[in-house]
Design a protein around this motif. Sequence first.
Motif, short mmCIF file in Angstrom:
data_model
loop_
_atom_site.label_atom_id
_atom_site.label_comp_id
_atom_site.label_asym_id
_atom_site.label_seq_id
_atom_site.Cartn_x
_atom_site.Cartn_y
_atom_site.Cartn_z
N LEU A 18 0.85 -1.19 0.00
CA LEU A 18 0.00 0.00 0.00
C LEU A 18 0.88 1.23 0.00
CD1 LEU A 18 -2.73 1.54 0.38
CD2 LEU A 18 -2.34 1.33 2.86
N GLY A 19 0.69 2.11 -0.98
CA GLY A 19 1.38 3.39 -1.01
C GLY A 19 0.58 4.42 -0.23
N GLY A 20 1.23 5.07 0.72
CA GLY A 20 0.48 5.96 1.61
C GLY A 20 0.39 7.41 1.17
N MET A 21 1.08 7.82 0.12
CA MET A 21 1.19 9.24 -0.22
C MET A 21 -0.15 9.95 -0.34
SD MET A 21 3.33 11.13 -3.27
CE MET A 21 2.27 10.59 -4.62
N ARG A 22 -1.10 9.34 -1.03
CA ARG A 22 -2.36 10.02 -1.31
C ARG A 22 -3.17 10.31 -0.04
NH1 ARG A 22 -5.25 6.63 -5.93
NH2 ARG A 22 -6.84 8.24 -5.63
N LEU A 23 -2.80 9.69 1.06
CA LEU A 23 -3.52 9.90 2.31
C LEU A 23 -3.08 11.17 3.03
CD1 LEU A 23 -3.42 6.25 3.69
CD2 LEU A 23 -5.29 7.36 2.43
N SER A 24 -2.04 11.84 2.49
CA SER A 24 -1.46 12.96 3.25
C SER A 24 -1.18 14.23 2.47
CB SER A 24 -0.16 12.49 3.93
OG SER A 24 -0.44 11.55 4.95
N LEU A 25 -1.42 14.24 1.16
CA LEU A 25 -1.17 15.46 0.40
C LEU A 25 -2.29 16.48 0.63
CD1 LEU A 25 0.28 14.04 -2.94
CD2 LEU A 25 1.45 14.64 -0.82
N SER A 26 -2.24 17.59 -0.06
CA SER A 26 -3.19 18.68 0.19
C SER A 26 -4.64 18.28 -0.06
CB SER A 26 -2.83 19.90 -0.67
OG SER A 26 -2.82 19.55 -2.05
N ASN A 27 -4.84 17.29 -0.93
CA ASN A 27 -6.20 16.82 -1.22
C ASN A 27 -6.50 15.53 -0.45
OD1 ASN A 27 -4.42 15.23 -2.65
ND2 ASN A 27 -5.68 15.10 -4.49
N ARG A 28 -5.91 15.38 0.71
CA ARG A 28 -6.03 14.16 1.52
C ARG A 28 -7.48 13.91 1.93
NH1 ARG A 28 -3.07 16.78 6.81
NH2 ARG A 28 -1.34 16.63 5.33
N PRO A 29 -7.83 12.64 2.10
CA PRO A 29 -9.17 12.30 2.59
C PRO A 29 -9.28 12.59 4.08
CG PRO A 29 -7.87 10.32 2.42
CD PRO A 29 -7.02 11.42 1.84
N THR A 47 1.04 -6.54 3.96
CA THR A 47 1.99 -6.44 5.07
C THR A 47 3.14 -5.49 4.75
OG1 THR A 47 3.18 -8.41 4.31
CG2 THR A 47 1.47 -8.73 5.99
N LEU A 48 3.01 -4.72 3.68
CA LEU A 48 4.02 -3.71 3.35
C LEU A 48 3.32 -2.38 3.11
CD1 LEU A 48 7.07 -3.06 2.53
CD2 LEU A 48 6.18 -3.17 0.20
N ILE A 49 3.73 -1.36 3.81
CA ILE A 49 3.18 -0.02 3.62
C ILE A 49 4.33 0.93 3.33
CG2 ILE A 49 1.83 1.86 4.62
CD1 ILE A 49 0.47 -0.17 6.43
#
Length: 290
Positions: A18-29, A47-49
């Motif tokens: 799972l790539g976490g970037m999209r959870l934290s940018l300016s348009n984050r959910p 099991t990999l983030i």
Amino acid sequence: METKRLGNTDIVVSAIGLGGMRLSLSNRPPEAQAIATVHQALDLGVTLIDTADSYCKDESDKHHNERLIYKALQLYSGDVNQVVIATKGGLMRPAGAWTRNGNPDHLRAAIRGSFEALGGKKPIDVWQYHAPDANYTIEASLAPAKEAIAAGMLRFVGVSNFSVEQIKRARDVVEIVSVQNQYNPWNRQPELDGVLAYCEQEGLTFFPWSPLGGSQRIGQLLEIGAIVQLAQAKGVSVYCIVLAWLRAKSPCVLPIPGASKPETIQDSLNALKVKLSDAEIAQIDQATAT
């Protein structure tokens, strides 16, 4: 869940992360949705983030994604002992921009910041130097990572946005277990510059960043006829076809698609069920050749 060994270590992780970037940018959910997305990935066997100290809005928000992922793990009701976190350091976010900083003093502080953001209780599983900075030698920039292993803050080290020659130099400083370079239908450079072949030859894990092209291009997948036709024929999304294609390129490839809602990571993991023939891989190759 299909698994892969991480580099030449004895660590085994899920074959898609799972790539976490999209959870934290300016348009984050919203945070609740972000945590639910991480929990869905864990429920499905991920099991990999993958994260980074620079996955945030700007410098005032540094380490947001790492703190978010740590919080999600703390709130998860299941076993997280096998979850591997791979983070990165070496990029700055002034006013939301992306700039490189390979200053050893900065990287020492970055590693410490990531260690604390991820709980500060156990070594970071994988810390990756995010991108080489021409103002500093690779040897100088990676010295803090070697120090951090000795200090018990890091277990393993990887590199990102590196050429074969740069990877070799990095390996003279510290053991390298992974390489994270851009690789998708619009950027097939790892096939051409020898990085993918080198990783396969040396047993390094290759994480393709932006595997679906990122927010700017992901919609354009619907314009690639070969991918659309294969998706229809196999009853899966175009995203699954792309992830399956990347996986078919080399056994060292471990995609880390981003997700901002639970159903997105669920769809990505469907790619594990997709098997492409040599002819189908060639169709996609031809359709995405530059």
